[in-house]
Scaffold this motif. Structure first.
Motif: not given
Length: 129
Positions: A105-111
């Motif tokens: 399971i991939k949980r993307p994050t962002c800045h």
């Protein structure tokens, strides 16, 4: 040689890192508010139906608090001059599946970085010249 960016004295910023949202979904919201006034931005973000509008609302509110507290700007004259979204690290988890296998399971994050600019000083400088 690394060049240091000159900081505009009429700008205040806020940076949110590792927000659990894909950068594509965050850009959809940021594109709506770029270039608008602070008060109009808050109204737009409150009424947007997207889940990602709440963390962006908090960032805009934080940038305005930085502008009023640290620099003494009036919130009515603030405009979002720059708003950008970059991809962060992807959190990876393993979920157990049938027959001893695992599923990634991939949980993307962002800045997200938001810069507010005070436009009342620009009008004042034009008046002096």
């Amino acid at each position: 040689m690394i060049k240091k960016r000159k900081k505009n004295p009429y700008e205040a910023s806020a940076l949110g890192q590792y927000i659990c949202m894909s950068a594509h979904k965050a850009r959809r919201i940021i594109d709506q508010i770029r270039g608008r006034s602070y008060e109009e931005t808050l109204m737009i973000l409150e009424l947007m139906p997207y889940r990602g509008s709440y963390p962006i609302f908090k960032l805009v509110y934080s940038a305005a608090a930085n502008a009023s507290h640290n620099m003494g700007f009036n919130e009515a004259s603030l405009v979002i001059s720059k708003a950008e979204v970059n991809e962060g690290a992807t959190m990876k988890k393993l979920k157990p599946r049938a027959r001893g296998r695992s599923y990634l399971i991939k949980r993307p994050t962002c800045h997200i970085s938001i810069v507010l600019e005070d436009i009342s000083y620009e009008e004042y400088e034009e008046y002096l010249i």
